[in-house]
Design a protein around this motif. Structure first.
Motif, mmCIF file in Angstrom:
data_model
loop_
_atom_site.group_PDB
_atom_site.id
_atom_site.type_symbol
_atom_site.label_atom_id
_atom_site.label_comp_id
_atom_site.label_asym_id
_atom_site.label_seq_id
_atom_site.Cartn_x
_atom_site.Cartn_y
_atom_site.Cartn_z
ATOM 1 N N LEU A 189 0.824 -1.202 0.000
ATOM 2 C CA LEU A 189 0.000 0.000 0.000
ATOM 3 C C LEU A 189 0.859 1.253 0.000
ATOM 4 C CD1 LEU A 189 -3.069 0.509 0.022
ATOM 5 C CD2 LEU A 189 -2.910 0.822 2.504
ATOM 6 N N ARG A 190 1.931 1.209 0.778
ATOM 7 C CA ARG A 190 2.846 2.364 0.826
ATOM 8 C C ARG A 190 3.531 2.560 -0.528
ATOM 9 N NH1 ARG A 190 8.306 2.963 1.915
ATOM 10 N NH2 ARG A 190 8.865 4.994 2.845
ATOM 11 N N LYS A 191 3.993 1.433 -1.140
ATOM 12 C CA LYS A 191 4.630 1.542 -2.459
ATOM 13 C C LYS A 191 3.647 2.056 -3.512
ATOM 14 C CE LYS A 191 8.018 -2.163 -1.715
ATOM 15 N NZ LYS A 191 8.473 -3.505 -2.163
ATOM 16 N N ASP A 192 2.382 1.554 -3.447
ATOM 17 C CA ASP A 192 1.376 2.026 -4.404
ATOM 18 C C ASP A 192 1.141 3.525 -4.253
ATOM 19 O OD1 ASP A 192 1.092 -0.482 -5.432
ATOM 20 O OD2 ASP A 192 -0.761 -0.960 -4.331
ATOM 21 N N ALA A 213 2.095 6.999 -11.749
ATOM 22 C CA ALA A 213 1.829 5.670 -12.294
ATOM 23 C C ALA A 213 0.380 5.275 -12.026
ATOM 24 C CB ALA A 213 2.793 4.640 -11.694
ATOM 25 N N THR A 214 -0.094 4.335 -12.832
ATOM 26 C CA THR A 214 -1.433 3.788 -12.638
ATOM 27 C C THR A 214 -1.330 2.539 -11.780
ATOM 28 O OG1 THR A 214 -2.139 4.624 -14.784
ATOM 29 C CG2 THR A 214 -3.487 2.907 -13.795
ATOM 30 N N ILE A 215 -2.145 2.422 -10.728
ATOM 31 C CA ILE A 215 -2.065 1.341 -9.772
ATOM 32 C C ILE A 215 -3.016 0.226 -10.176
ATOM 33 C CG2 ILE A 215 -2.224 0.718 -7.326
ATOM 34 C CD1 ILE A 215 -0.084 2.797 -8.066
ATOM 35 N N ALA A 216 -2.478 -1.022 -10.165
ATOM 36 C CA ALA A 216 -3.314 -2.180 -10.423
ATOM 37 C C ALA A 216 -4.013 -2.603 -9.144
ATOM 38 C CB ALA A 216 -2.479 -3.327 -10.981
ATOM 39 N N GLN A 242 -6.626 0.014 -0.840
ATOM 40 C CA GLN A 242 -5.924 -0.256 -2.088
ATOM 41 C C GLN A 242 -6.840 -0.066 -3.295
ATOM 42 O OE1 GLN A 242 -5.684 -2.609 -4.662
ATOM 43 N NE2 GLN A 242 -3.620 -1.986 -5.328
ATOM 44 N N HIS A 243 -8.123 -0.471 -3.163
ATOM 45 C CA HIS A 243 -9.106 -0.266 -4.231
ATOM 46 C C HIS A 243 -9.319 1.222 -4.497
ATOM 47 C CE1 HIS A 243 -12.716 -0.689 -6.646
ATOM 48 N NE2 HIS A 243 -13.350 0.139 -5.817
ATOM 49 N N ALA A 244 -9.381 1.996 -3.426
ATOM 50 C CA ALA A 244 -9.555 3.444 -3.595
ATOM 51 C C ALA A 244 -8.349 4.047 -4.306
ATOM 52 C CB ALA A 244 -9.763 4.112 -2.231
ATOM 53 N N LEU A 245 -7.137 3.592 -3.924
ATOM 54 C CA LEU A 245 -5.939 4.101 -4.592
ATOM 55 C C LEU A 245 -5.940 3.733 -6.077
ATOM 56 C CD1 LEU A 245 -3.022 3.433 -2.043
ATOM 57 C CD2 LEU A 245 -3.910 5.641 -2.786
ATOM 58 N N ALA A 246 -6.282 2.478 -6.387
ATOM 59 C CA ALA A 246 -6.299 2.038 -7.786
ATOM 60 C C ALA A 246 -7.332 2.822 -8.589
ATOM 61 C CB ALA A 246 -6.579 0.532 -7.863
ATOM 62 N N THR A 247 -8.530 3.014 -8.024
ATOM 63 C CA THR A 247 -9.571 3.779 -8.721
ATOM 64 C C THR A 247 -9.143 5.212 -8.947
ATOM 65 O OG1 THR A 247 -11.272 2.379 -7.710
ATOM 66 C CG2 THR A 247 -11.971 4.521 -8.622
ATOM 67 N N ALA A 248 -8.566 5.820 -7.912
ATOM 68 C CA ALA A 248 -8.107 7.207 -8.041
ATOM 69 C C ALA A 248 -7.013 7.333 -9.083
ATOM 70 C CB ALA A 248 -7.620 7.724 -6.685
ATOM 71 N N GLY A 284 -7.017 8.891 -16.595
ATOM 72 C CA GLY A 284 -7.995 9.279 -17.610
ATOM 73 C C GLY A 284 -8.116 10.780 -17.743
ATOM 74 N N ASN A 285 -8.122 11.479 -16.607
ATOM 75 C CA ASN A 285 -8.191 12.940 -16.654
ATOM 76 C C ASN A 285 -6.962 13.527 -17.334
ATOM 77 O OD1 ASN A 285 -10.656 12.978 -15.349
ATOM 78 N ND2 ASN A 285 -9.739 13.109 -13.299
ATOM 79 N N GLU A 286 -5.802 12.960 -17.028
ATOM 80 C CA GLU A 286 -4.581 13.447 -17.659
ATOM 81 C C GLU A 286 -4.609 13.194 -19.165
ATOM 82 O OE1 GLU A 286 -1.429 11.477 -15.652
ATOM 83 O OE2 GLU A 286 -1.377 12.891 -13.956
ATOM 84 N N GLN A 287 -5.149 12.029 -19.570
ATOM 85 C CA GLN A 287 -5.243 11.729 -20.993
ATOM 86 C C GLN A 287 -6.183 12.703 -21.684
ATOM 87 O OE1 GLN A 287 -3.502 9.732 -22.820
ATOM 88 N NE2 GLN A 287 -4.655 10.072 -24.718
ATOM 89 N N ARG A 288 -7.357 12.930 -21.040
ATOM 90 C CA ARG A 288 -8.296 13.894 -21.614
ATOM 91 C C ARG A 288 -7.700 15.289 -21.668
ATOM 92 N NH1 ARG A 288 -11.959 10.684 -18.687
ATOM 93 N NH2 ARG A 288 -11.786 12.041 -16.860
#
Length: 494
Positions: free
Chosen positions: A51-54, A62-65, A78-84, A90-94
């Motif tokens: 979790l700390r590394k993510d 980076a995008t978190i799996a 961890q799910h919240a981190l991955a979703t965020a 996606g926001n950066e891509q847009r």
């Protein structure tokens, strides 16, 4: 009574054995507890470390799996981190896409502004050239007409007629050049498409190449339309060249001109904004690649093009729409990918006489006689050769002609008592006043004195919207008829 006696050694041995067993069991339990504690700590600590590394990786962009660790509390974080991280990616891509689109739009706007500046410069340059060139053509046209009137040799008449056709073609080429620079005022005329379209398709056939099959279909009793003939030629030629490119130089190009009657509430399809009435529909159809819905919606936008850089300006279809709209009609597109495209110009029917019919009326006369005119014309023209020849040609037709090289000279003569029946003035002249300025001054000084404007320069004359305009080079017979119409009809004689 039975007495059993044990030695202290025996008793101690048993105690020590029991103690050893208890100690062994205790040690085993302690070791087992330590192993279990280490395993549990790893099961808790490893997800925390991940979790700390993510979190650190997410901070780096980076995008978190999403990986389930088995501990609900940690899995939620961890799910919240991955979703965020996914949402941020996606926001950066847009954002990158929006920035790229904004940069591309800015680049296109800069290119469009540069094209516009080039076209404006071309308009100014060709306008100045056209003024001088049309004065030269006017001298030649008037001189040739005079020569034909004075000639008695049929062979000379044939040669002079050929020269007149050549000067007419030169004038048309000048107007075509001006059409690329800026819109022109005063060149609208009633056109017989049954005569003009076949001539135009001969030119278009050479432009699209021999590998393109060209077909032309025209209603036999097609109505005339009122528009600029040069702009119409340019529009049809633009559509033909676009069709050639869409067919990659090989296919079938079909041009048709049909009568269309639109009634109230009649679905028009291609042109829903048209009012009910009589129209001529000029359709140009190809068998090319076709267009997408988005391309059709943007096709008439200035500078929009699907061609590679340097292969198209995006002005062709915009010019087509501008022509149709200025004539009171519109333009529409129907296209399907792989099946081709059809562009239709809707032009209102005209009830006026065509140029050929006007020429017949102007030249109509009783047998053995020619039409004669009367009245005094004040000719204001700065070019000496045009002034002299036009004056002579008008006098040959019965007018009395007084001349002035500038608008100021013309005003001096009128203030001095010159009794003119009509003023014929060029628009672009040296001095403080132009021909339009002269019109505005005469509206105050002599409001009943009619004025006719003449010019070979593509100037705008909104300041004098009700003043007749004769474009140079003009036909002297047509000019004489316009002057007679501008004057009091009682002064005209036949």
């Amino acid at each position: 009574m039975v007495l059993i006696g044990l030695s202290q050694a025996e008793l101690a041995k048993g105690a020590w054995t029991a103690f050893a067993m208890m100690l062994s069991l205790s040690l085993a339990f302690i070791v087992l507890a330590l192993v279990l504690a280490r395993r549990v700590s790893r099961e808790i600590a490893d997800p925390l470390r991940r979790l700390r590394k993510d979190a650190i990786r997410m901070g780096g962009g980076a995008t978190i799996a999403e990986v389930a660790g088995g501990i609900d509390e940690i899995d939620v974080v961890q799910h919240a981190l991955a979703t965020a991280s996914r949402e941020r990616a996606g926001n950066e891509q847009r954002l990158r896409e929006e920035i790229d689109a904004a940069v591309e739009q800015t680049r296109r706007a800069q290119q469009a502004a540069l094209r516009s500046q080039k076209l404006e410069a071309l308009g100014r340059l060709t306008g100045g050239i056209a003024h001088d060139f049309n004065n030269l053509l006017q001298t030649m046209t008037t001189g040739l007409q005079l020569a034909r009137r004075l000639s008695t040799d049929p062979r000379a008449d044939t040669a002079l007629e050929a020269c007149q056709r050549a000067t007419g073609r030169a004038a048309q080429l000048t107007r075509q050049l001006l059409a690329f620079g800026r819109p022109q005022v005063g060149h609208e005329t009633v056109i017989d498409l049954r005569r003009q379209l076949p001539e135009l398709m001969a030119l278009a056939g050479g432009a699209v190449g021999s590998a393109v099959e060209v077909e032309l279909h025209i209603d036999e009793d097609l109505w005339p339309v009122r528009t600029d003939p040069v702009q119409l030629e340019l529009a049809v030629l633009n559509l033909a060249l676009n069709a050639r490119d869409a067919m990659h130089g090989r296919g079938r190009l079909t041009v048709s001109a049909r009568k269309r009657v639109l009634a109230e509430g009649d679905p028009v399809g291609l042109a829903p904004e048209l009012r009910p009435g009589d129209y001529v529909a000029i359709a140009v159809r190809d068998t090319g690649d076709g267009m997408t819905q988005e391309q059709m919606e943007r096709a008439f936008e200035p500078f929009f093009t699907t061609k590679a850089v340097g292969q198209g300006t995006g002005l062709g279809l915009a010019q087509v729409y501008a022509l149709a709209h200025s004539a009171g009609g519109t333009a529409g597109i129907v296209s399907k990918i792989g099946l081709g495209t059809e562009v239709t110009l809707w032009l209102p029917r005209s009830h006026g006489r065509t140029e050929a019919e006007e020429g017949q009326v102007v030249r109509a006369a009783s047998p053995g006689t020619e039409r004669r005119f009367a009245g005094t014309v004040l000719l204001v023209e700065d070019e000496p050769s045009v002034r002299e020849l036009t004056a002579q040609a008008l006098e040959e037709r019965g007018f009395t002609v007084k001349t002035a090289p500038t608008a100021d000279h013309a005003l001096d003569q009128l203030r001095g008592g010159l009794a003119a029946d009509v003023v014929l003035t060029d628009i672009v002249m040296p001095g403080a006043r132009s021909g339009v300025d002269l019109v505005r001054t005469l509206k105050v000084l002599k409001p009943t004195l009619p004025v006719v404007l003449a010019s070979g320069h593509p100037v705008r004359i909104e300041e004098a919207p009700n003043v007749p305009l004769v474009p140079k080079p003009y036909d002297v017979d047509v000019l004489a008829a316009v002057l007679a119409e501008a004057m009091n009809p009682t002064r005209e004689a036949v």
